[in-house]
Design an enzyme around this catalytic site. Structure first.
Site, mmCIF file in Angstrom:
data_model
loop_
_atom_site.group_PDB
_atom_site.id
_atom_site.type_symbol
_atom_site.label_atom_id
_atom_site.label_comp_id
_atom_site.label_asym_id
_atom_site.label_seq_id
_atom_site.Cartn_x
_atom_site.Cartn_y
_atom_site.Cartn_z
ATOM 1 N N CYS A 1 -12.281 101.035 -49.042
ATOM 2 C CA CYS A 1 -12.585 102.334 -49.628
ATOM 3 C C CYS A 1 -13.978 102.729 -49.148
ATOM 4 C CB CYS A 1 -12.469 102.312 -51.158
ATOM 5 S SG CYS A 1 -13.671 101.300 -52.031
ATOM 6 N N ASN B 1 -16.786 100.175 -51.664
ATOM 7 C CA ASN B 1 -16.332 98.817 -51.968
ATOM 8 C C ASN B 1 -16.771 98.361 -53.364
ATOM 9 O OD1 ASN B 1 -16.766 95.464 -50.670
ATOM 10 N ND2 ASN B 1 -14.872 96.389 -51.358
ATOM 11 N N CYS C 1 -15.036 100.140 -56.263
ATOM 12 C CA CYS C 1 -13.983 100.589 -57.183
ATOM 13 C C CYS C 1 -12.589 100.260 -56.625
ATOM 14 C CB CYS C 1 -14.099 102.092 -57.467
ATOM 15 S SG CYS C 1 -15.602 102.578 -58.344
ATOM 16 N N ARG C 2 -12.101 101.107 -55.739
ATOM 17 C CA ARG C 2 -10.703 101.002 -55.308
ATOM 18 C C ARG C 2 -10.390 99.744 -54.512
ATOM 19 N NH1 ARG C 2 -10.402 106.614 -52.356
ATOM 20 N NH2 ARG C 2 -12.548 105.980 -51.913
ATOM 21 N N SER C 3 -11.172 99.439 -53.483
ATOM 22 C CA SER C 3 -10.806 98.288 -52.644
ATOM 23 C C SER C 3 -10.958 96.948 -53.361
ATOM 24 C CB SER C 3 -11.540 98.312 -51.301
ATOM 25 O OG SER C 3 -12.933 98.356 -51.448
ATOM 26 N N ASP D 1 -10.572 108.487 -55.595
ATOM 27 C CA ASP D 1 -11.783 107.774 -55.982
ATOM 28 C C ASP D 1 -12.088 108.066 -57.451
ATOM 29 O OD1 ASP D 1 -14.266 106.595 -56.243
ATOM 30 O OD2 ASP D 1 -15.084 107.457 -54.403
#
Length: 165
Positions: free
Chosen positions: A13, A16, A18-20, A130
């Site tokens: 993301c 690095n 939140c999402r990933s 995001d």
């Protein structure tokens, strides 16, 4: 495939945090629960290094923890040039990440760069939004989307592992 006979996946993301890391945590959990026989290397990174060395966002940690997944020990890092040679699958959370990754990668590695949601049966090609500037619901939605892609990604990793045998 990489040379060590292990299928490898990098989730990416922007920062690095939140999402990933949530994707890395979910897929570690999925592999442990449903495919412990697979030898898969998982990691996550960001296209930007804003948060390098930092743990995941506290809201991402809390959302993952509510689903029994601990991502608190992960640390943010920026995608490195070597990652394009180390990983078989480089799965981006959105189209902006795909574009950024393609700018960094050698054209020979562009085929490794895909959207995570390509593995979803219902949201193929969608972005994982995001959640950073939103509330708790945004983090829950991200986890829902990541989990939605789990079966498809697991099937792909099993296929790739069979091809390596």
């Amino acid at each position: 495939m990489n040379s060590d006979k292990k299928v490898s996946v990098l989730f990416v993301c922007m920062g690095n945090i939140c999402r990933s890391p949530m994707a890395e945590g979910v897929f570690r959990h999925v592999l442990a629960e449903r495919a412990a026989h697979l030898d898969v290397q998982l990691d996550s990174a960001g296209t930007h290094g804003y948060h390098a060395g930092s743990p995941p966002d506290r809201r991402a940690c809390a959302a993952a923890e509510r689903r029994g997944i601990d991502i608190s020990k992960l640390a943010a890092r920026r995608v490195a040039e070597a990652d394009f040679g180390r990983f078989d699958y480089i799965l981006a959370m959105d189209q902006d990440n795909v574009s950024d990754l393609r700018e960094l990668a050698d054209p020979d590695d562009h085929g490794k760069i895909r959207l995570l949601m390509e593995f979803s049966p219902t949201s193929s090609g969608a972005d994982v939004p995001d959640p950073y500037y939103g509330g708790v619901a945004g983090f829950e939605r991200v986890l829902d989307l990541i989990e939605e892609s789990a079966d498809g990604l697991l099937a792909e990793l099993e296929r790739a592992a069979r091809e390596m045998d």
